[in-house]
Every structure is written in structure tokens, then in C-alpha cells.
Design an enzyme around this catalytic site. Structure first.
Site, mmCIF file in Angstrom:
data_model
loop_
_atom_site.group_PDB
_atom_site.id
_atom_site.type_symbol
_atom_site.label_atom_id
_atom_site.label_comp_id
_atom_site.label_asym_id
_atom_site.label_seq_id
_atom_site.Cartn_x
_atom_site.Cartn_y
_atom_site.Cartn_z
ATOM 1 N N ARG A 1 -23.216 22.526 17.284
ATOM 2 C CA ARG A 1 -23.116 23.739 18.490
ATOM 3 C C ARG A 1 -23.950 23.623 19.363
ATOM 4 O O ARG A 1 -23.387 23.916 20.655
ATOM 5 C CB ARG A 1 -23.385 25.061 17.674
ATOM 6 C CG ARG A 1 -22.565 25.388 16.591
ATOM 7 C CD ARG A 1 -22.451 26.639 16.118
ATOM 8 N NE ARG A 1 -21.610 27.044 15.107
ATOM 9 C CZ ARG A 1 -21.609 27.700 14.032
ATOM 10 N NH1 ARG A 1 -22.821 28.336 13.691
ATOM 11 N NH2 ARG A 1 -20.628 28.333 13.154
ATOM 12 N N LYS B 1 -6.480 33.506 0.412
ATOM 13 C CA LYS B 1 -5.654 34.647 0.376
ATOM 14 C C LYS B 1 -4.702 34.916 1.188
ATOM 15 O O LYS B 1 -4.727 34.633 2.373
ATOM 16 C CB LYS B 1 -6.558 35.994 0.424
ATOM 17 C CG LYS B 1 -7.643 36.120 -0.534
ATOM 18 C CD LYS B 1 -8.592 37.196 -0.137
ATOM 19 C CE LYS B 1 -9.747 37.715 -1.400
ATOM 20 N NZ LYS B 1 -10.331 38.561 -0.750
ATOM 21 N N GLY C 1 -13.276 27.080 8.945
ATOM 22 C CA GLY C 1 -14.446 26.484 8.503
ATOM 23 C C GLY C 1 -14.253 25.276 7.634
ATOM 24 O O GLY C 1 -14.540 24.040 7.786
ATOM 25 N N GLY D 1 -12.883 32.815 12.625
ATOM 26 C CA GLY D 1 -12.384 34.150 13.034
ATOM 27 C C GLY D 1 -11.675 34.381 14.366
ATOM 28 O O GLY D 1 -10.484 34.754 14.210
HETATM 29 P P1 AMP Z 1 -10.225 30.844 3.389
HETATM 30 O O1 AMP Z 1 -11.523 31.259 3.604
HETATM 31 O O2 AMP Z 1 -9.245 31.838 3.068
HETATM 32 O O3 AMP Z 1 -9.646 29.683 4.190
HETATM 33 O O4 AMP Z 1 -10.316 29.999 1.939
HETATM 34 C C1 AMP Z 1 -10.796 28.990 1.654
HETATM 35 C C2 AMP Z 1 -11.161 28.906 0.115
HETATM 36 O O5 AMP Z 1 -9.964 28.990 -0.797
HETATM 37 C C3 AMP Z 1 -11.922 27.719 -0.362
HETATM 38 O O6 AMP Z 1 -13.168 28.234 -0.776
HETATM 39 C C4 AMP Z 1 -11.049 27.160 -1.508
HETATM 40 O O7 AMP Z 1 -11.904 26.592 -2.750
HETATM 41 C C5 AMP Z 1 -10.099 28.177 -1.954
HETATM 42 N N1 AMP Z 1 -8.898 27.699 -2.403
HETATM 43 C C6 AMP Z 1 -8.068 26.854 -1.991
HETATM 44 N N2 AMP Z 1 -7.155 26.697 -2.821
HETATM 45 C C7 AMP Z 1 -7.246 27.193 -3.854
HETATM 46 C C8 AMP Z 1 -6.839 27.389 -5.203
HETATM 47 N N3 AMP Z 1 -5.662 26.953 -5.508
HETATM 48 N N4 AMP Z 1 -7.377 28.226 -6.007
HETATM 49 C C9 AMP Z 1 -8.412 28.964 -5.992
HETATM 50 N N5 AMP Z 1 -9.318 28.987 -4.734
HETATM 51 C C10 AMP Z 1 -8.661 28.254 -3.642
#
Ligand code: AMP
Length: 391
Positions: free
Chosen positions: A36, A198, A350, A373
């Protein structure tokens, strides 16, 4: 469009620069990754070359409005000094008030001043106008080079612009330009790759991008809500059943607009959310006692083919549980596919940025965003307070 650094009169002036020096420190308070700090060097060098005296300000960690000794800016200032030979980098243990003002007034040509952690003051995150005025008092002009905090209306990001002639730094300008290239008149086809945990987090992005893209490729846990809504068995995979109506709406919008919506057709599955749990490939559904933790080889091939046809690509979020070796192949394959493509490519968030770095392909991606974000908010079609404030 925000005012650019080249439009700002800085010769001989003190210029307050909001940087992102929120760097990781070890137990001995040494900077463990200076990425950074290095990202802000072009702006700092440009200012020095034009005869300006940069006064840098940043937050570091979460001190929650009080002084925390382990979160002082001094280690970051020391590292900056090592990266800028021939330039004297000074640190001052305050960011407003008489001590900071005296340090700013004493600043000479070819010197840089680093102010103390902004978040030692609760007024920073509250966007307090008096605090913004106290910061502005230190300088003659203001530059924002902290994309990662530009979605927050904090005093150092938005408030100061009311007091000083202001412009975007070179890093912020690169972020603005890259996302504009994706969201405004992109070269087509425009392909969005979305993953992560999610649907609820990415729903606003999906709803906005459906208006813009030619294809959307979904991976990660969020794919299972879409598959379950369509009646595909998902076993024990993560699912947000309360979002079925939203998933249906996204599907319908894609149909209406002729947007290709690609979902995984095979999965790397395991019985437990654990690195040690034996992995096996199944499709199109997930067996009842297993959970889907990565996209499978058939899905990788289909996504790779779609990415290869793109002229613009935007990617946010991992395709699987990228932190665990058995479930990282899908995310790595997408990182390589994006790098191999001749399309204009932007990666944000990230985990996807980490995947790109882990595969060593960051040099072949056109823009790797510095703000998770903030980049999501741009993809949602929202205006960022830190950018709007630059006029
Ligand atoms: P995000 O912060 O929404 O980008 O989500 C990232 C997180 O999603 C990471 O920690 C991954 O381990 C999790 N992730 C991705 N695919 C899966 C899955 N199929 N089942 C559970 N967790 C997941």
C-alpha cells in the site's frame, strides 16, 4: 469526473494527501507488506517533482478513537523513507493542533511529513466538520489517493475538500478510470465473474450489472442459492433460502435482457468444511450428505471459454473456499483465464486479488483494485463520497 492531480496548482505548496497506509505490522512493529505504501509512490513523487511539500495522512488498524501505541504511523513513515532515497520523511505524533501545525510549517522542499493515525480521533470516522477544518489548516491543497476509504464520508476523505482546492491522486485516478471503462461504454462482450460467500452481499452488484453485462458467471457459495432456487440438489452447501425471490428476479432480468447467466454444472465436494475432508467431484447436483466447496472441471472449462470471448472482464469474489488447498483450483483457474485473455480486465475484492497474486499473474491483469468495499460500491452503481467531493 473528479479533478485530476495535473489540474492542481501545487508548486511550492503544502499538499495534504489522504493515503492508505493501513499496512500490516509484526510484533516488533515492522511493516510486513509495504504494497500500500508503494502504491502511493507515484503520487508522492509527482508532487515532489512539481515542487510541492506533501503532508500524508492515513488510518492504521482500528484504534477506535483513542491513541493505541501499536498503531502509530511511525513504522509506515520509516518504510516510506527507505522507498524514497534522497527525500527526508518525517513523522509527527499528532495529526491536528499546534504540534502538527508546527511540523507542517517547518516542512522544506524534498521533505515529506507523515501525520499520526487519523483514527486516534473519533471525529475522523464521524466526518466531524471541525476536525476536517483542523486538518485542512495544515496545507494549501488536498489530494485524495485512498480509494479503499473513498466510500466513507470521513473527515479526511470528504470534509477537507470543503476547505482546500482538491484533486484525485494518480492511484485514485487509475481506479476511477478502470471502473469507468467497465461500467460506461465497455468493449463488448462484457463478462462479469462473481463469487464469494453470500448472495446477500452481491445482490446489489448483480442487479446493477445485469443492466450492463453480456454474461455473468457465478461461482462460490452464492451459486448454491441460485441452483437450489432452480430445483438443483445442493446437499449441505451454503444456501440463503430467504433470497430465492431475489435469485428468481435476477434470472428473469437476465432472460429479459439477453444476458447469459452461467451457474456451476459440477462441484468439488466434501463432507466437512475442512482441508482434511476428502474431496470428490459431482454434478450437476451435490449429493445429499456433501457440500459444494469449489467449481468443478467442467464448470472451469465453460467459464474459461466464456472469458476467452470477452473484450471486457470484471471479477469479484472467489469461486470456492480458496483458503483451503483442495478447494482453490477453481479460483486459480479463473485468475489464469482472466490473465490469459486479451480483454480489458479489472479484479476487485480481497480474495480474488489474493488469488491473482498467488498465481503471480497480477502483471497480466489491467487493473487490480486496491479497494474491496469501495470497488463493490462502484459496481453497485453508487457514487463514492470521497470521489463526489472532488467535484
Ligand atoms: P466474500 O467475502 O463474499 O468475497 O466471500 C469470500 C469467502 O467465501 C471466502 O472466505 C471463501 O472461503 C468463501 N466461499 C467461497 N465459496 C464457498 C463455498 N462453496 N462454500 C463456502 N464458502 C465459500
Amino acid at each position: 469526473m473528479a479533478r485530476r492531480l495535473s489540474d492542481l496548482d501545487v508548486a511550492g505548496k503544502k499538499v495534504l494527501v489522504r493515503v492508505d497506509f493501513n499496512v500490516p505490522l509484526d510484533d516488533r512493529l515492522h511493516v510486513t507488506s509495504d504494497a500500500r505504501i508503494r502504491a502511493s509512490l507515484p503520487t508522492i513523487r509527482a508532487l515532489l517533482d512539481r515542487g510541492a511539500r506533501p503532508i500524508l495522512m492515513s488510518h492504521l488498524g482500528r484504534p477506535k478513537g483513542k491513541v493505541v501505541e501499536s498503531m502509530r504511523m511511525k513504522p509506515a513513515a520509516d518504510r516510506l523513507g527507505e522507498l524514497l532515497p534522497g527525500v527526508t520523511v518525517k513523522a509527527v505524533a499528532e495529526c491536528v493542533g499546534p504540534v502538527a501545525e508546527a511540523a507542517a510549517a517547518a516542512l522544506q522542499a524534498r521533505e515529506v511529513l507523515v501525520l499520526e493515525n487519523l483514527r486516534f480521533h473519533p471525529e475522523e470516522e464521524k466526518g466531524d466538520p471541525a476536525f476536517a477544518a483542523a486538518l485542512a489548516k495544515l496545507a494549501d491543497a488536498y489530494v485524495n489517493d485512498a480509494f479503499g476509504t473513498s466510500h466513507r464520508a470521513h473527515a479526511s476523505v470528504a470534509g477537507v475538500t470543503e476547505h482546500l482546492p482538491s484533486a484525485a491522486g494518480l492511484l485514485l485516478e487509475a481506479e476511477i478510470d478502470a471502473f469507468a471503462k467497465v461500467l460506461e461504454a465497455p468493449a463488448r462482450p462484457l463478462v462479469a465473474v462473481l463469487g464469494g460467500a453470500k448472495v446477500s452481499d452481491k445482490l446489489p452488484v448483480l442487479l446493477h450489472l445485469v443492466e450492463k453485462v453480456d454474461a455473468v458467471l457465478i461461482g462460490g457459495a452464492m451459486a448454491y442459492t441460485f441452483l437450489a432456487q432452480a430445483g438443483v440438489p445442493i446437499g449441505r452447501s451454503l444456501c440463503e433460502a430467504e433470497l430465492f425471490d431475489d435469485a428468481r428476479r435476477v434470472r428473469e432480468l437476465c432472460q429479459q435482457r439477453g444476458v447469459a447467466l452461467l451457474l456451476p454444472t459440477d462441484h468439488v465436494c466434501a463432507a466437512e468444511f475442512a482441508e482434511s475432508s476428502p474431496a470428490s467431484v459431482h454434478g450437476p447436483g451435490v449429493p445429499v450428505d456433501l457440500m459444494g466447496l469449489d467449481i468443478g472441471p467442467e464448470t472451469i472449462a465453460a467459464y474459461r471459454a466464456r472469458i476467452a470471448t470477452a473484450k471486457t472482464i470484471v471479477w469479484n469474489g472467489p469461486m470456492g473456499v480458496f483458503e483451503m488447498a483442495p478447494f482453490r483450483r477453481g479460483t486459480e483457474a479463473i485468475a489464469r483465464a482472466v490473465a490469459d485473455s486479451s480483454a480489458f480486465s479489472v479484479v476487485g475484492g480481497g480474495d480474488s486479488v489474493a488469488a491473482v497474486e498467488q498465481c503471480g499473474v497480477e502483471d497480466r491483469i489491467d487493473h487490480v483494485s486496491t479497494g474491496g468495499g469501495a470497488s463493490l460500491e462502484l459496481l453497485e452503481g453508487r457514487a463514492l463520497p470521497g470521489i463526489t467531493a472532488l467535484g
